[in-house]
Design a protein around this motif. Structure first.
Motif: not given
Length: 410
Positions: A80-84, A95-99, A115-120
């Motif tokens: 997924t791509e997020a804006s925040g 969508m676990p185990d995905k980027e 945010l750093l807990q979630y983003a790759d």
């Protein structure tokens, strides 16, 4: 008239000829219906592009964030791509185990650690933001990118959606790069990101890539990845997929980078409907206003923002004697969906069905005038509808206050 009205058969093709009035007659309107069949068709197309080129394709959640369908989409997408922060968390959880990739015009200090807990992957909009947050993100093992602005506009008539418009705040220009990007900041980067398109075909991407090369071609060989953003209408019936695949392959070969695409519309294009019924018919001069139980302002905001005329099942491309202006019950005089032609008169109680309503609808809707949020239904492959939300008065009320923080709370 919208181009979609001229051939609405493609917009409603997932219905496979079934009468939507029969399919959805038992549903309380207004309501959204999201079609699994079309979602899978879109997913298969996107997955094939990824397989043929080696690129990775992400869901831009700003267009479609109905997470009940993420397990289905995960079969075809890389993440997924997020804006925040909230979208990043949603992608991480659903969508676990995905980027999880994030781009934001400006990050908040009080949210960044979470945010750093979630983003790759974290993409910054400016050298200043990169300098402020990039070192801590790098220490946490995140892949770091900078959004660039190739200053090459390919859009016409929709300036609100053009990131390359004059004076745009989105992305770093080459002049800004040369002025502000130190060698220390460049060393932080793993990739570059650009997003310049909106509902466009592959020829505009090819032209944009040339502009990117002209301005940043000396930087790209130092990168590990290139994110070419969204706005690619890959699943549209006339999209030049072979040209897209050649473009991706050429970019990866020339600069030895991993290409990412993050479409939103292409993932859920034509995969949703919005069912409504006629509440009243009001003649005003030579205009016949049909007032529906749905609101453009509340339930399909892009109709007013873009603006555009959404496709309607059964509407005629040619003029006829049965012309109606489809309007809404709110107090906003401009809450108008558009003028449509029909093969017969409309009557109070008739059901109408708008198409392409999975994107930029449920994620943007609101409760202006106290309009209820339409419930969302899932149309499965057996053509059975299952309700997946239960919105009511409290969804409206709790957006506006809470007894927990009321001075009169006991």
């Amino acid at each position: 008239m919208s181009e979609y009205l001229a051939d609405s058969r493609k917009v409603f093709s997932a219905l496979d000829g079934e009468d939507p009035i029969t399919l959805f007659s038992a549903l309380k309107t207004p309501c959204y219906i999201i079609d699994e069949v079309q979602l899978r068709k879109n997913g298969e197309i996107l997955c094939k592009v990824a397989e043929n080129t080696g690129c990775k394709i992400l869901l831009a959640q700003k267009a479609f964030s109905n997470y009940n369908f993420y397990p289905l989409l995960a079969e075809y997408l890389s993440g997924t791509e997020a804006s925040g922060l909230f979208e990043a968390r949603l992608g991480y959880e659903e969508m676990p185990d995905k980027e999880v990739h994030v781009f934001c015009g400006a990050y908040r200090e009080d949210e960044f650690d979470e945010l750093l807990q979630y983003a790759d992957h974290i993409v910054f909009n400016s050298p200043h933001q990169l300098k402020k947050f990039g070192f801590s993100a790098k220490e946490k093992g995140k892949s770091i990118g900078l959004r660039i602005n190739p200053e090459f506009s390919t859009q016409d008539g929709h300036g609100i959606y053009d990131p390359c418009a004059y004076g745009s705040r989105l992305g770093t220009t080459r002049c800004q790069w040369d002025t502000e990007m130190t060698s220390e900041l460049v060393a932080l980067l793993d990739g570059l990101h650009f997003h310049t398109l909106c509902e466009q075909n592959a020829d505009d991407l090819v032209r944009t890539v040339t502009a990117v090369e002209n301005r940043f071609g000396d930087i790209l060989p130092k990168m590990k990845w290139l994110n070419m953003g969204g706005g690619h209408h890959i699943t549209r019936w006339d999209y030049a997929i072979s040209l897209l695949e050649r473009c991706i392959t050429d970019v990866q070969k020339k600069w030895n980078v991993q290409v990412y695409l993050e479409p939103g519309e292409a993932v859920a294009l034509n995969a949703g409907y919005l069912a409504t019924r006629v509440l009243d018919i009001v003649q005003s001069g030579d205009i016949c206003n049909s007032i529906l139980d749905v609101s453009a302002s509340c339930h399909m905001p892009d109709v007013i923002e873009m603006p555009y005329t959404p496709p309607l099942y059964g509407a005629m491309a040619e003029k006829s004697a049965h012309c109606y202006r489809l309007t809404c019950p709110t107090c906003l005089a401009g809450d108008v969906i558009g003028d449509y032609y029909f093969g017969k008169d409309l009557h109070i109680g008739d059901m109408l069905l708008f198409g392409d309503m999975a994107i930029y609808s449920t994620c943007k809707n609101n409760t202006f005038n106290g309009m209820p949020l339409p419930n969302i239904f899932r149309l499965n492959e057996n053509r059975m509808c299952r309700q997946i939300t239960d919105f009511d008065y409290y969804d409206f009320k709790m957006r506006l206050g809470s007894k927990k923080y009321s001075s009169s709370a006991r």
